[in-house]
Design a protein around this motif. Structure first.
Motif, mmCIF file in Angstrom:
data_model
loop_
_atom_site.group_PDB
_atom_site.id
_atom_site.type_symbol
_atom_site.label_atom_id
_atom_site.label_comp_id
_atom_site.label_asym_id
_atom_site.label_seq_id
_atom_site.Cartn_x
_atom_site.Cartn_y
_atom_site.Cartn_z
ATOM 1 N N ILE A 17 0.862 -1.181 0.000
ATOM 2 C CA ILE A 17 0.000 0.000 0.000
ATOM 3 C C ILE A 17 0.897 1.230 0.000
ATOM 4 O O ILE A 17 1.750 1.379 0.875
ATOM 5 C CB ILE A 17 -0.945 -0.003 1.215
ATOM 6 C CG1 ILE A 17 -1.869 -1.218 1.121
ATOM 7 C CG2 ILE A 17 -1.731 1.300 1.301
ATOM 8 C CD1 ILE A 17 -2.827 -1.381 2.252
ATOM 9 N N THR A 18 0.713 2.083 -0.979
ATOM 10 C CA THR A 18 1.520 3.294 -1.098
ATOM 11 C C THR A 18 0.616 4.513 -1.100
ATOM 12 O O THR A 18 -0.584 4.415 -1.294
ATOM 13 C CB THR A 18 2.346 3.282 -2.402
ATOM 14 O OG1 THR A 18 1.448 3.318 -3.512
ATOM 15 C CG2 THR A 18 3.223 2.056 -2.499
ATOM 16 N N THR A 20 0.815 9.218 -0.560
ATOM 17 C CA THR A 20 1.546 10.393 -0.096
ATOM 18 C C THR A 20 1.464 10.500 1.423
ATOM 19 O O THR A 20 0.694 9.790 2.075
ATOM 20 C CB THR A 20 0.973 11.675 -0.739
ATOM 21 O OG1 THR A 20 -0.418 11.742 -0.451
ATOM 22 C CG2 THR A 20 1.171 11.668 -2.246
ATOM 23 N N SER A 21 2.251 11.391 1.968
ATOM 24 C CA SER A 21 2.278 11.599 3.417
ATOM 25 C C SER A 21 0.909 11.981 3.951
ATOM 26 O O SER A 21 0.120 12.632 3.265
ATOM 27 C CB SER A 21 3.277 12.709 3.772
ATOM 28 O OG SER A 21 4.563 12.340 3.372
ATOM 29 N N SER A 22 0.647 11.551 5.166
ATOM 30 C CA SER A 22 -0.568 11.924 5.910
ATOM 31 C C SER A 22 -1.854 11.419 5.281
ATOM 32 O O SER A 22 -2.885 12.071 5.369
ATOM 33 C CB SER A 22 -0.637 13.442 6.083
ATOM 34 O OG SER A 22 0.515 13.911 6.735
ATOM 35 N N THR A 23 -1.799 10.237 4.657
ATOM 36 C CA THR A 23 -3.023 9.662 4.088
ATOM 37 C C THR A 23 -3.508 8.468 4.903
ATOM 38 O O THR A 23 -4.345 7.706 4.431
ATOM 39 C CB THR A 23 -2.824 9.248 2.620
ATOM 40 O OG1 THR A 23 -1.733 8.331 2.535
ATOM 41 C CG2 THR A 23 -2.566 10.454 1.740
ATOM 42 N N ARG A 24 -2.968 8.302 6.105
ATOM 43 C CA ARG A 24 -3.381 7.261 7.062
ATOM 44 C C ARG A 24 -3.049 5.849 6.589
ATOM 45 O O ARG A 24 -3.756 4.897 6.876
ATOM 46 C CB ARG A 24 -4.848 7.416 7.423
ATOM 47 C CG ARG A 24 -5.131 8.803 8.024
ATOM 48 C CD ARG A 24 -6.518 8.974 8.553
ATOM 49 N NE ARG A 24 -6.916 8.016 9.544
ATOM 50 C CZ ARG A 24 -6.735 8.124 10.872
ATOM 51 N NH1 ARG A 24 -6.141 9.186 11.343
ATOM 52 N NH2 ARG A 24 -7.145 7.194 11.691
ATOM 53 N N LYS A 25 -1.913 5.719 5.904
ATOM 54 C CA LYS A 25 -1.475 4.398 5.444
ATOM 55 C C LYS A 25 -1.182 3.479 6.622
ATOM 56 O O LYS A 25 -1.562 2.310 6.596
ATOM 57 C CB LYS A 25 -0.232 4.520 4.565
ATOM 58 C CG LYS A 25 -0.470 5.219 3.247
ATOM 59 C CD LYS A 25 0.795 5.344 2.439
ATOM 60 C CE LYS A 25 1.889 6.122 3.119
ATOM 61 N NZ LYS A 25 1.627 7.546 3.341
ATOM 62 N N LYS A 26 -0.501 3.980 7.651
ATOM 63 C CA LYS A 26 -0.161 3.139 8.805
ATOM 64 C C LYS A 26 -1.414 2.645 9.512
ATOM 65 O O LYS A 26 -1.509 1.475 9.891
ATOM 66 C CB LYS A 26 0.725 3.891 9.801
ATOM 67 C CG LYS A 26 2.146 4.065 9.335
ATOM 68 C CD LYS A 26 2.990 4.737 10.393
ATOM 69 C CE LYS A 26 4.389 4.983 9.906
ATOM 70 N NZ LYS A 26 5.223 5.632 10.922
ATOM 71 N N THR A 27 -2.385 3.515 9.688
ATOM 72 C CA THR A 27 -3.640 3.123 10.339
ATOM 73 C C THR A 27 -4.370 2.088 9.495
ATOM 74 O O THR A 27 -4.831 1.056 10.010
ATOM 75 C CB THR A 27 -4.540 4.359 10.540
ATOM 76 O OG1 THR A 27 -3.834 5.312 11.324
ATOM 77 C CG2 THR A 27 -5.842 3.992 11.207
ATOM 78 N N THR A 28 -4.471 2.346 8.205
ATOM 79 C CA THR A 28 -5.178 1.435 7.312
ATOM 80 C C THR A 28 -4.502 0.074 7.249
ATOM 81 O O THR A 28 -5.166 -0.964 7.348
ATOM 82 C CB THR A 28 -5.271 2.043 5.895
ATOM 83 O OG1 THR A 28 -5.942 3.298 5.980
ATOM 84 C CG2 THR A 28 -6.001 1.125 4.935
#
Length: 72
Positions: A17-18, A20-28
């Motif tokens: 999953i890629t 940009t910054s601050s798109t809640r990738k870690k949470t998702t």
């Protein structure tokens, strides 16, 4: 044509999953790992821990990852 059975074949998928910054990738991705029972690896954190970064990209606000550094 049928694929040959090989015990070393991957049994579970890799999901990348890629974004940009601050798109809640870690949470998702953390949530996705829980519901799918897959392991979650943050590539950026892994690269920093393994010293695989060698420069900072001001435009994308992240490190350049250089997997060849592991060979040194």
């Amino acid at each position: 044509m049928a694929m040959a059975q090989n015990s070393s074949c991957r049994k579970r998928p890799n999901i990348l999953i890629t974004g940009t910054s601050s798109t809640r990738k870690k949470t998702t991705t953390a949530y996705l790992a829980i519901v799918t029972e897959l392991r979650h690896i943050n590539v950026g954190d892994f690269a920093k821990e393994e010293n695989l970064t060698n420069d900072w990209d001001d435009i994308f606000d992240c490190y350049y990852i250089n997997e060849d550094l592991k060979m040194l």
